[in-house]
Scaffold this active site. Structure first.
Site, short mmCIF file in Angstrom:
data_model
loop_
_atom_site.label_atom_id
_atom_site.label_comp_id
_atom_site.label_asym_id
_atom_site.label_seq_id
_atom_site.Cartn_x
_atom_site.Cartn_y
_atom_site.Cartn_z
N GLU A 118 52.39 14.70 57.20
CA GLU A 118 52.28 14.59 55.74
C GLU A 118 51.34 15.62 55.12
O GLU A 118 50.77 15.40 54.05
CB GLU A 118 51.84 13.18 55.34
CG GLU A 118 52.84 12.10 55.72
CD GLU A 118 52.48 10.73 55.20
OE1 GLU A 118 53.37 9.87 55.15
OE2 GLU A 118 51.30 10.51 54.85
N GLU B 40 59.42 7.85 58.98
CA GLU B 40 58.71 6.62 58.64
C GLU B 40 59.44 5.93 57.49
O GLU B 40 60.00 6.59 56.62
CB GLU B 40 57.26 6.89 58.21
CG GLU B 40 56.34 7.40 59.30
CD GLU B 40 54.91 7.61 58.80
OE1 GLU B 40 54.49 6.89 57.86
OE2 GLU B 40 54.21 8.49 59.32
#
Length: 803
Positions: free
Chosen positions: A388, A459
Site C-alpha cells: 500500500e 485484500e
C-alpha cells in the site's frame, strides 16, 4: 561433506542490556534466564498492553564447543530470524550484524573460533523500531515483537562446497521437460558436478533416481539445462515433489559436497483473463496470514508453522495464502509445497517508504527472500513493492529488476490500495475494500487498472467489518456474508484472477489500529485459530461434508425476538429443517450463484404446520406466517394492514387475539414448551451427509482437542495447540460462555502463556511445549462449571546433532 549442528537449546537471556561493552566483562556475575529458541524477549498478554513493553535491547549468550576435527572446515553461523536488529559477537569480538527482522543472515566464523574448546556466541538484539528498518518509519498495522524467534545453527562444510542451487523447470506441459539448474560454488577448483533427481520430497532421498547427469565445472557460477522425462506435475490437488541432489566432485574424483533441494515441475502464469496452473484456469481463493501468535509473538517452532498451513488448506479450503507483510518461516513454506497451497510472498513493509538506507534494506530483503525461497513450487508470485505504498518509479523499477535477475521464472506483483497506480510489475495486485455490505463486492478491474494487465485482489473485508468471536450472532453472520459476496463477485468476473481475504486470523497490532486493545479482529479465525462464522464460508467451498448454521435459534439474541434470516454455510445441495422432529421445509442453494457452494438462506421455521395442525388453508397459512414474522419485529404495534389481515383471518377461523398470541408463542417463539429443538440435515447427491441440532442445552461440557499428543524434540522444542470450547449436549458452542480455564502442567511439558484464562465466544486455546528433559507429561484442565479433564503428551527425541 556438510554437517549441521542445531544451536537452539540452553541460551542465557539478559533483558534490558543497553550496550554490549558495558556488560561484556560482567556477564559471569550477572543472573540471566535460561531459554530455548525460538524465543520472544517479552511474553505479552492477549490484549491491553503497551507495545513499548518489548521494545528494548537484550543479550543472548551461549557456549558452543567446537571440535578439533573441524579445524580445516568452513563454519557458518546461521540465524533464521531475529527481530529487529542484531549484532553477533564471537568470543567477545564483533563478527556481523543484521538489519532485517524477517530473513536469515549468516557469516563464516572459521577464523574467529577456538577449536577443541568452548566458544562464546553472544547476540545483542535490539527490538526497537528503527526508521531505516522496514516496515518502520511511520505507523504499522502489526507488531514485530522481538528476540531470536527462529532457529540458529552451525553449518559445517569442506572448503570447496556448494553455496547455492536454484532449479526451475520449463516446457512442463511437454513430455520432455527442461530443468535449468544454477549452481554457485565456493571457489574455482575444477572437477565436476553430478545431478540426480529422485522421486519424493525427502531431504534424504530414497527410491529410484529419475535421472543422473554429470557436467564439468567450468566456473564458480554454473548454469546447466537438463532434459527430464517421466515426472508428474506439482498441482494443488496432487503436489508431486522431487529431490534434486547436486554432488560436487573434485579433480581426484572424490565427492566433497552434496546438497539437495526439494523442487516441483509446474507452470504458473497470470494472464489478463485469469490465473493458469499447468494450463488449467483456476480462481485463486485465499487469505492473508500473519505469523504471530498470542503471548509469544513470532516465536513458534516448526509444528505450529505446519499447523497454520494445514488449517488454511485442509480446514478452510483455500488454495492461496499471502505472507502479509513479510517473508515467513521456511517451515511454513515447506509445508505449503507438500500440501499444494499456493503462496504470494512479499517483502517487509507497510505503506511507508523511507530514506536511502531504508531502500537499500528493502533491496537486500528482496534478494535474500528470493534466494532463500525460489525453489519452492508453491510460490507463484513475488511481492516486490511495499504494501500500500505510493508510486516511486526509480525505486520500484530497481526492485522489479532485482526480482527478475534473481528469479526469471516468476512474475512480480506490487500491492497497492489506490486505482490507476503506475504499473511496473507483471501483475496488478490491489487491496479492494469497496464492499460495505449493501453494494458491489469488488470493483471492476477496468476502474482500477491503468492499462491492460493481469489482475489479482490481495485484500478485502478486514477493517471494513471487524468481528469478535463473542459478538452477537447477527454481526458474525453479516461478517460471513460479506466474505461470501466478495467471493461471488470474484467468481463472476473473468478478469479477476482471484481474491485473498483479510485475514486468516486476528492479530496484535499497534495502538493506532485495532479495537483499542492492541488486537485487530479482522480474521475469519480468532488469534488462537478458532473458527468464527466467516471461516465456514471458505470451508464450505470444499467438497467434503460441511454444514454450519449461522444461528443458535434463540430469539432472545435478536432485536424484538426476530430470528430473521438464518444461513447454512454448507457444501450440501440442500438442507432439510425439522422442528421437534417434525419436517418443516427443504431449503436449496441458489442455482444462479457462481460460488461452488453458496450460503443457503433459511427464513421459514413454520413450514406447513399451520395447515396440518390449525386447519388453515395454504393461502391463509402463508399470510399468517408473514404476520408472525412481522410481530417478531413490531410486537403488538403491527402495521395497520397486517392487523386488518389478521383480523379477517381470526374471524374466518373463529379465533380471538389471545389465539393469535398463542400462535406466535407456539410456532415461532416456542414459549411454554418443554424443549424446542431445530435439526438441520444436509444432503449431497440425495444422501444425508451432515446434521446439526440447535436447542436448549440440557447439559454443558468442555470439549478439549489437541492438535497432537506427541511432541517431537528435533532441532528444538515442540509445541501443540490445545483447543477448548464450551458445548451443550447438542455439541453447539456456547457463544457467550466466558468460563475460566485453569491449567496445570505435570511432567515434561510446559504451558506457553498464562495458566488461567477465560473463554472468548465460548472457545479458546492454549499452547503446550515439550520440556528440556526426557519423559512424558500431561496438562490438567479445570473449570468451575464444566468439570475437569487431563490431556497426556508423549515426548519423543530425534537423533539430531544439538548443542
Amino acid at each position: 561433506m556438510r554437517e549441521k549442528i542445531h544451536l537452539n537449546g540452553n541460551w542465557t537471556f539478559y533483558p534490558d542490556i543497553e550496550e554490549y561493552q558495558e556488560v561484556a566483562g560482567k556477564l559471569k556475575h550477572m543472573r540471566g534466564e535460561r531459554v530455548d529458541l525460538p524465543h520472544t524477549v517479552k511474553m505479552l498478554p492477549f490484549n491491553n498492553f503497551n507495545e513499548k513493553d518489548y521494545q528494548f535491547k537484550s543479550l543472548y549468550r551461549k557456549e558452543v564447543f567446537i571440535d578439533e576435527k573441524y579445524r580445516d572446515k568452513a563454519l557458518f553461523l546461521v540465524f533464521e530470524g531475529v527481530a529487529n536488529m542484531s549484532v553477533v559477537y564471537v568470543n567477545g569480538k564483533k563478527s556481523f550484524h543484521s538489519e532485517s527482522a524477517f530473513l536469515p543472515f549468516s557469516k563464516e566464523i572459521s577464523d574467529e573460533v577456538r577449536f577443541g574448546e568452548a566458544n562464546i556466541i553472544e547476540v545483542m538484539v535490539d527490538s526497537r523500531e528503527h526508521e531505516w528498518i522496514p516496515p518502520f518509519g511511520h505507523v504499522v498495522d502489526f507488531l514485530t515483537y522481538g528476540g531470536i524467534y527462529r532457529e540458529v545453527s552451525l553449518e559445517i562444510h569442506d572448503r570447496y562446497f556448494i553455496q547455492n542451487i536454484f532449479a526451475f523447470a520449463e516446457n512442463v506441459l511437454e513430455e520432455e521437460k527442461s530443468l535449468t539448474v544454477q549452481t554457485i560454488l565456493s571457489a574455482e577448483r575444477g572437477g565436476s558436478i553430478l545431478y540426480k533427481l529422485f522421486e519424493g520430497g525427502n531431504h534424504n532421498p530414497v527410491g529410484e533416481a529419475l535421472f543422473s547427469s554429470i557436467r564439468n565445472v567450468d566456473d564458480k557460477r554454473m548454469r546447466n539445462t537438463l532434459s527430464v522425462k517421466g515426472v508428474s506435475l506439482w498441482d494443488i490437488e496432487d503436489p508431486r515433489l522431487y529431490t534434486l541432489e547436486v554432488t560436487l566432485v573434485d579433480r581426484d574424483g572424490l565427492a566433497v559436497d552434496r546438497k539437495t533441494e526439494i523442487i516441483g515441475f509446474r507452470e504458473a502464469t497470470f494472464r489478463e483473463d485469469g490465473f493458469y496452473l499447468n494450463g488449467r484456469k483456476i480462481k485463486l481463493r485465499g487469505l492473508n496470514r500473519h505469523q504471530s501468535y498470542p503471548y509469544v509473538g513470532y516465536a513458534m517452532p516448526r509444528s505450529m508453522q505446519i499447523l497454520d498451513a494445514e488449517i488454511l488448506k485442509k480446514d478452510l479450503g483455500v488454495n492461496i495464502v499471502r505472507t502479509s507483510h513479510y517473508p515467513q518461516s521456511s517451515h511454513f513454506l515447506d509445508h505449503c509445497d507438500r500440501i499444494g497451497l499456493l503462496v504470494f510472498e512479499e517483502i517487509p513493509g507497510w505503506q511507508h517508504i523511507g530514506d536511502e538506507h531504508f531502500k537499500e534494506n528493502c533491496k537486500d530483503n528482496l534478494k535474500k527472500m528470493i534466494k532463500r525461497d525460489r525453489n519452492h513450487p508453491s510460490i507463484i508470485i513475488w511481492g516486490v513493492r511495499i504494501n500500500e505504498s505510493k508510486d516511486d518509479t526509480l525505486f520500484y523499477k530497481e526492485m522489479n529488476k532485482i526480482a527478475h535477475i534473481y528469479d526469471e521464472s516468476r512474475p512480480t506483483g506490487g500491492v497497492r490500495n489506490f486505482a490507476k497506480s503506475e504499473l511496473l510489475e507483471d501483475v496488478y495486485t490491489y487491496n479492494d475494500f469497496v464492499h460495505r455490505g449493501d453494494n458491489e463486492g469488488l470493483s471492476s478491474p477496468n476502474d482500477i487498472l491503468p492499462s491492460k494487465a493481469p489482475y489479482l485482489v490481495t485484500e478485502h473485508n478486514g477493517h471494513m467489518y471487524p468481528v469478535k468471536s463473542a459478538d452477537p450472532e447477527d454481526r458474525r453472520t453479516e461478517h460471513a456474508l460479506r466474505h461470501a459476496r466478495v467471493l461471488e463477485d470474484m467468481e463472476k468476473n473473468t478478469k479477476i484472477s482471484g481474491a485473498i481475504g483479510w485475514s486468516m486470523a486476528d492479530y496484535n497490532t499497534h495502538v493506532d489500529f485495532g479495537s483499542g486493545d492492541r488486537v485487530c479482529y479482522h480474521g475469519v479465525l480468532d488469534m488462537f485459530r478458532q473458527k468464527k462464522t466467516a471461516a465456514y464460508v471458505y470451508a464450505s467451498q470444499k467438497d467434503e461434508p460441511i454444514l454450519h448454521v449461522s444461528s443458535s435459534m434463540n430469539i432472545g439474541d435478536h432485536a424484538g425476538g426476530n430470528l430473521g434470516k438464518v444461513y447454512a454455510f454448507t457444501s450440501c445441495d440442500y438442507v432439510d429443517l425439522y422442528k421437534n422432529g417434525r419436517f418443516i421445509r427443504r431449503f436449496e442453494k441458489d442455482q444462479k450463484s457462481r460460488l461452488k457452494h453458496p450460503p443457503i438462506l433459511m427464513d421459514d421455521f413454520i413450514g406447513n404446520l399451520l395447515v396440518e395442525e390449525e386447519g388453515f388453508s395454504a393461502r391463509d397459512a402463508e399470510r399468517v406466517k408473514k404476520i408472525i414474522r412481522k410481530a417478531a419485529i413490531y410486537g403488538m404495534n403491527l402495521p395497520l394492514t397486517s392487523k386488518m389481515t389478521m383480523g379477517r383471518i381470526l374471524l374466518k377461523y373463529r379465533m380471538n387475539m389471545d389465539d393469535a398470541v398463542d400462535l406466535f408463542g407456539k410456532y415461532y417463539a416456542g414459549w411454554g414448551q418443554d424443549q424446542l429443538t431445530y435439526t438441520f440435515k444436509g444432503y449431497k447427491d440425495g444422501k444425508e451427509v451432515a446434521s446439526v441440532t440447535k436447542g436448549p442445552g440440557a447439559s454443558m461440557h468442555l470439549r478439549v482437542t489437541p492438535s497432537t499428543q506427541v511432541l517431537h524434540v528435533e532441532e528444538t522444542y515442540d509445541v501443540a495447540m490445545v483447543s477448548v470450547s464450551a458445548r451443550n449436549n447438542h455439541e453447539e458452542i456456547l457463544d457467550y460462555s466466558s468460563e475460566v480455564i485453569e491449567l496445570e502442567a505435570v511432567g515434561n511439558v510446559e504451558i506457553l502463556g498464562p495458566s488461567r484464562f477465560p473463554l472468548r465466544g465460548g472457545q479458546g486455546a492454549f499452547y503446550v511445549r515439550s520440556g528440556r528433559g526426557k519423559g512424558n507429561g500431561s496438562v490438567k484442565i479445570r473449570t468451575d462449571n464444566m468439570g475437569e479433564k487431563e490431556i497426556t503428551f508423549t515426548v519423543t527425541e530425534e537423533n539430531l546433532t544439538r548443542l
